[in-house]
Design a protein around this motif. Sequence first.
Motif, PDB file in Angstrom:
ATOM      1  N   GLY A  85      10.289  10.501   1.399  1.00  0.00           N
ATOM      2  CA  GLY A  85       9.916   9.609   0.312  1.00  0.00           C
ATOM      3  C   GLY A  85      10.207  10.170  -1.059  1.00  0.00           C
ATOM      4  O   GLY A  85       9.782   9.591  -2.062  1.00  0.00           O
ATOM      5  N   TYR A 101       7.280   8.556  -2.905  1.00  0.00           N
ATOM      6  CA  TYR A 101       6.652   7.399  -2.261  1.00  0.00           C
ATOM      7  C   TYR A 101       6.108   7.767  -0.897  1.00  0.00           C
ATOM      8  O   TYR A 101       6.706   8.589  -0.170  1.00  0.00           O
ATOM      9  CB  TYR A 101       7.671   6.257  -2.104  1.00  0.00           C
ATOM     10  CG  TYR A 101       8.201   5.748  -3.416  1.00  0.00           C
ATOM     11  CD1 TYR A 101       7.586   4.686  -4.066  1.00  0.00           C
ATOM     12  CD2 TYR A 101       9.316   6.341  -4.005  1.00  0.00           C
ATOM     13  CE1 TYR A 101       8.080   4.223  -5.274  1.00  0.00           C
ATOM     14  CE2 TYR A 101       9.815   5.879  -5.220  1.00  0.00           C
ATOM     15  CZ  TYR A 101       9.186   4.827  -5.840  1.00  0.00           C
ATOM     16  OH  TYR A 101       9.670   4.359  -7.042  1.00  0.00           O
ATOM     17  N   VAL A 106       6.678   2.503   0.525  1.00  0.00           N
ATOM     18  CA  VAL A 106       7.999   1.998   0.924  1.00  0.00           C
ATOM     19  C   VAL A 106       7.863   0.658   1.633  1.00  0.00           C
ATOM     20  O   VAL A 106       8.628  -0.299   1.382  1.00  0.00           O
ATOM     21  CB  VAL A 106       8.716   3.016   1.823  1.00  0.00           C
ATOM     22  CG1 VAL A 106      10.018   2.427   2.383  1.00  0.00           C
ATOM     23  CG2 VAL A 106       9.010   4.289   1.054  1.00  0.00           C
TER      24      VAL A 106
END
Length: 454
Positions: A85, A101, A106
């Motif tokens: 992420g 993230y 996501v």
Amino acid sequence: MKSFGRYISKYFVSFSILIIGLVFLNLLAFIRTFHLIVSDDYGGSSPQNMIADVNGASGPDGITNDMADSLRSRSIWAMFLDDTGRCLWSVELPADIPTVYSVQDVAAFTKGYLSDYPVFVRCREDGLLVLGYPKGSYFKITGNYYPMDAVKIIPIFSCAMLAIDLTALFLAYYFSRKKIICLTEPIISAITSLSEGKPVSLSISGDLSEVADSVNRASRILSRQNQARANWISGVSHDIRTPLSMIMGYSGRIAGDAAASESIRAQAETIKHQSMKIKELVQDLNLVSQLEYDMQPVHKEPVRLSRLLRSYTAELLSTEISGNYPVELRISPSAEAVTLNCDARLISRAVGNLVQNSIRHNPSGCNIVLGLNCKADTVCLSVSDDGDGLSAEKLTELKERPHYMESTDDRLDLRHGLGLILVRQIVDAHQGTMQIESEEQKGCKVSLIFSELE
């Protein structure tokens, strides 16, 4: 009426073609309006194609300079996330967009938006490619997307097309109505003239020519019938004169013969008096017929009405009028010098008929007043009496103007009905109006109002 049916069918077909044309115009306008937006966003520069191009021009370490410039020219930002992420690289990434993230983050933005930016993603073996577009540029639904320009323009487009359609329909209605009125107004006027017994001649080409021809044929037929009727009345009137003159002559001799008995002379005087009534009736019948069918020429010239009334009154008083019928002449100062463009003979005849009506229908006697007044641009000539008058019902029947060939009103003694009809015909020939006012036991007043003043 087949031509009229074809005329209506033609306009129905015209309106049908107009509606089809408007539908086709709306379709063309819709295609033209949305073509550029749709072609831009679903063509080579569509988000799906752009993300495919970026995917081919990028790797885990970055993106080519040409592709980065292409993104900047379109105000598109991009970033690449690895399996954990984290953002490995980005192009024009906004300050409010995170670079790290979680799985939940996501999952959330892959549905369509990231911090209100419409985003489009591409999964790769080495990570996740994300393209972000300016806020408000797209309206996205899960599994699909729509250009915001298209969404925003839909209400404007709908209102504009509705206004165009309504304007087109109104203009079609307005010009069609104008054309229909232009074509039918002469026909309606001609039919109105026919209903008043006046001859007409229409000259109309096109779809309503057959209707115009039918009206012209009807006018010719009515004119021939009116001519035949007037000729018949004139012929009968002429044929009656000779035997009527003989009857009046012989009855006059008998009434004046001193050798005849008193009863014989009285009967002869009655025959003479009734023969005079028949003569006047025939004269009125002939004159009414001529005026009704425009066969009586009206010789108009400037006439001073006060002088005409004085002359008529003097002539009336010089006859053997009974003392039970005193006649008074009332001329207002404002009407003393009034001059009317009229036929003096016919006006005198109208006044005489009204005076005779007052005498005949008031056998016990009455006061008769001849009046002349002037108001503004009109002059009023009146004949009134203080006799028996008429009931409201009888007055209404009189104002309905029964035709002299159809009148069966016993109170009029036929002579009364013809007398008023003749007066009305004379007034109509001078573009005037006639008013009758009466109440039982309160007398009767007939006013002749004219406006052709000199």
